[in-house]
Design a protein around this motif. Structure first.
Motif, PDB file in Angstrom:
ATOM      1  N   GLY A 308       0.816  -1.205   0.000  1.00 45.07           N
ATOM      2  CA  GLY A 308       0.000   0.000   0.000  1.00 45.07           C
ATOM      3  C   GLY A 308       0.853   1.259   0.000  1.00 45.07           C
ATOM      4  N   ILE A 309       0.182   2.405   0.003  1.00 45.15           N
ATOM      5  CA  ILE A 309       0.870   3.693  -0.010  1.00 45.15           C
ATOM      6  C   ILE A 309       0.537   4.453   1.272  1.00 45.15           C
ATOM      7  N   ASN A 310       1.555   4.912   1.943  1.00 47.86           N
ATOM      8  CA  ASN A 310       1.396   5.752   3.127  1.00 47.86           C
ATOM      9  C   ASN A 310       0.632   7.026   2.721  1.00 47.86           C
ATOM     10  N   SER A 311      -0.478   7.293   3.367  1.00 47.98           N
ATOM     11  CA  SER A 311      -1.288   8.462   3.004  1.00 47.98           C
ATOM     12  C   SER A 311      -0.545   9.771   3.230  1.00 47.98           C
ATOM     13  N   LYS A 312       0.533   9.745   4.004  1.00 45.09           N
ATOM     14  CA  LYS A 312       1.339  10.944   4.255  1.00 45.09           C
ATOM     15  C   LYS A 312       2.609  10.980   3.407  1.00 45.09           C
ATOM     16  N   SER A 313       2.698  10.110   2.415  1.00 46.92           N
ATOM     17  CA  SER A 313       3.888  10.085   1.564  1.00 46.92           C
ATOM     18  C   SER A 313       4.083  11.431   0.862  1.00 46.92           C
ATOM     19  N   ALA A 314       5.326  11.862   0.808  1.00 46.82           N
ATOM     20  CA  ALA A 314       5.650  13.108   0.103  1.00 46.82           C
ATOM     21  C   ALA A 314       5.763  12.886  -1.405  1.00 46.82           C
ATOM     22  N   HIS A 315       5.687  11.588  -1.830  1.00 48.70           N
ATOM     23  CA  HIS A 315       5.851  11.271  -3.247  1.00 48.70           C
ATOM     24  C   HIS A 315       4.733  10.324  -3.706  1.00 48.70           C
ATOM     25  N   PRO A 316       3.493  10.733  -3.597  1.00 49.37           N
ATOM     26  CA  PRO A 316       2.382   9.829  -3.920  1.00 49.37           C
ATOM     27  C   PRO A 316       2.362   9.360  -5.369  1.00 49.37           C
ATOM     28  N   GLU A 317       2.726  10.212  -6.310  1.00 54.02           N
ATOM     29  CA  GLU A 317       2.692   9.821  -7.718  1.00 54.02           C
ATOM     30  C   GLU A 317       3.789   8.799  -8.016  1.00 54.02           C
ATOM     31  N   ALA A 318       4.956   9.014  -7.430  1.00 48.70           N
ATOM     32  CA  ALA A 318       6.035   8.036  -7.604  1.00 48.70           C
ATOM     33  C   ALA A 318       5.655   6.701  -6.970  1.00 48.70           C
ATOM     34  N   ALA A 319       4.986   6.748  -5.818  1.00 43.65           N
ATOM     35  CA  ALA A 319       4.545   5.525  -5.151  1.00 43.65           C
ATOM     36  C   ALA A 319       3.529   4.780  -6.010  1.00 43.65           C
ATOM     37  N   LYS A 320       2.619   5.517  -6.646  1.00 49.79           N
ATOM     38  CA  LYS A 320       1.644   4.883  -7.543  1.00 49.79           C
ATOM     39  C   LYS A 320       2.350   4.254  -8.753  1.00 49.79           C
ATOM     40  N   ALA A 321       3.376   4.919  -9.233  1.00 49.39           N
ATOM     41  CA  ALA A 321       4.139   4.364 -10.357  1.00 49.39           C
ATOM     42  C   ALA A 321       4.762   3.027  -9.969  1.00 49.39           C
ATOM     43  N   PHE A 322       5.248   2.949  -8.731  1.00 43.43           N
ATOM     44  CA  PHE A 322       5.852   1.704  -8.269  1.00 43.43           C
ATOM     45  C   PHE A 322       4.798   0.608  -8.164  1.00 43.43           C
TER      46      PHE A 322
END
Length: 423
Positions: A308-322
């Motif tokens: 999953g993706i941490n909702s506080k991530s500073a890089h949400p788009e990069a996380a979605k790419a991963f």
């Protein structure tokens, strides 16, 4: 005063400044950190998976930061609350991750493009009870079955059993020969009696997802015939186990099979890596034998890990790419071959080099798949159904509880707190 702009050195500085202005600022890479409890896989992530991702995404840097399994839940919770957790969160199945989502720590992934690569049953472990919200990408499962010593089967002229009667016929022949333990398992730790026993053979009796969902909605009870029959078959294992099996722990059983002292090992596919390392003989695998006369087979293809993706991530788009890359055939192939026995949950037909792992995963084409029936919703109360299953499964094998008593104990415990079973 002389015109400094005509000086060669000054002109060089101006040229550099102009070039920098025209090319724009040098952008730093997005850096993602992965939280996980799979510390034993660190070299695989660092040497295989992450380099493959970064090759196709040179603008994103990824680091793998695992925590020991026993500390993961509490340590992750503390970091999430403090705002120091990584961008990507390895998700345990069902309630542990569901609570993180409910607490606002995980991002809703309903619109993630890569989610289309997964079947509905794979998504179940990381979605809300109503199935409306997805909060982790399915990553890998483990499959249940039996691992056997090919040398012993050849020596005793045994064939791989496909039906229940064939299974017990093979066990009888091994026992009659007297050289080897027919079935290698202990009940000291209890969990293996439920996980490699009850949850291994049971789906053939309760018809996989049909029976699992019926337990959740209350239209099926543990006192019903499919569950009593599962325990009845489990009770028949006792004569084929090693003397003193009641005190045999999980690691002890692994060692006995690795040493070639037993013929058949009730298994989870995660055992493949252990036996690849420890056993000096060729071993194979066969699916849970079906009850005689039953045409359809069912296997437990249990959802084990998601991301999953941490909702506080500073890089949400990069996380979605991963995550979208994790939904690709490239990732599925890499992971399946790097970690034999842990199988990608996506719809791709992945070729796996390890022959035993390939045998396990081939059953997906032959059988209907399900997950362990105690994991979704039914282990939230007291008594905890999963822990109760450990106890009663061990007692049935030990001979201290009848199949009927086991079903009644589970149903009584569930009805104490779960409304659909109070009807």
């Amino acid at each position: 005063m002389s015109d400094l702009t005509k000086h060669p050195f000054t002109r060089s500085l101006l040229a550099l400044a102009l070039g920098a202005a025209l090319s724009g600022p040098v952008l730093a890479k997005d850096k993602l950190a992965i939280e996980s409890w799979r510390s034993d896989d660190a070299n695989i992530w660092n040497d295989v998976i992450i380099p493959a991702f970064e090759k196709s995404h040179p603008d994103i840097e990824v680091v793998f930061t695992p925590t020991p399994p026993t500390d993961y839940n509490s340590a992750l919770q503390a970091r999430l609350q403090a705002g120091t957790a990584g961008d990507l969160i390895a998700c345990r199945p069902f309630d542990a991750s569901l609570e993180l989502y409910k607490s606002g720590f995980l991002t809703n992934l309903n619109d993630l493009q890569g989610m289309a690569a997964f079947p509905d049953v794979a998504k179940t472990a990381w979605q809300t009870d109503d199935g409306k919200d997805q909060f982790c990408l399915p990553m890998a499962s483990v499959i249940h079955g039996f691992i056997y010593n090919k040398a012993i089967f050849k020596e005793l002229n045994l064939s791989v059993p496909k039906t229940e009667s064939e299974f017990f016929s093979v066990l009888d022949k091994i026992k009659e020969d007297g050289q080897y333990t027919p079935l290698v398992m202990g009940t000291a730790d209890q969990w293996e009696a439920a996980t490699m026993g009850f949850q291994n053979i049971g789906p053939n009796y309760w018809k996989g997802e049909e029976g699992r969902k019926a337990l959740i909605d209350g239209s099926a009870k543990f006192t019903d015939e499919p569950y009593v029959k599962t325990f009845d078959e489990l009770a028949k294992w006792k004569p084929y186990l090693r003397r003193g099996f009641e005190s045999l722990k999980y690691a002890d059983a692994q060692n006995l099979f690795s040493l070639g002292r037993g013929a058949i090992y009730p298994a989870g596919s995660w055992d493949i890596q252990t036996f690849n390392t420890q056993a000096d003989f060729e071993f194979g695998a066969f699916m849970p034998p079906v009850p005689d006369g039953q045409g359809t087979c069912y296997i437990s293809d249990h959802t084990d890990i998601g991301m999953g993706i941490n909702s506080k991530s500073a890089h949400p788009e990069a996380a979605k790419a991963f995550l979208n890359w994790m939904a690709s055939e490239e990732f599925a192939t890499l992971f399946a071959n790097a970690v034999p026995g842990f199988f990608p949950l996506s719809n791709y037909q992945v070729s796996i080099k390890d022959p035993v792992a390939q045998e396990f995963v081939s059953w997906r084409k032959q059988c209907k798949t399900t997950i362990r029936n105690s994991y979704q919703i039914l282990s939230r109360g007291t008594p905890n159904l999963e822990n109760e299953l450990w106890n009663v499964s061990a007692q049935v094998i030990n001979g201290t509880l009848t199949p009927e008593q086991a079903g009644a104990q589970l149903e009584t415990g569930l009805s104490k707190w779960y409304a659909p079973h109070q009807k």
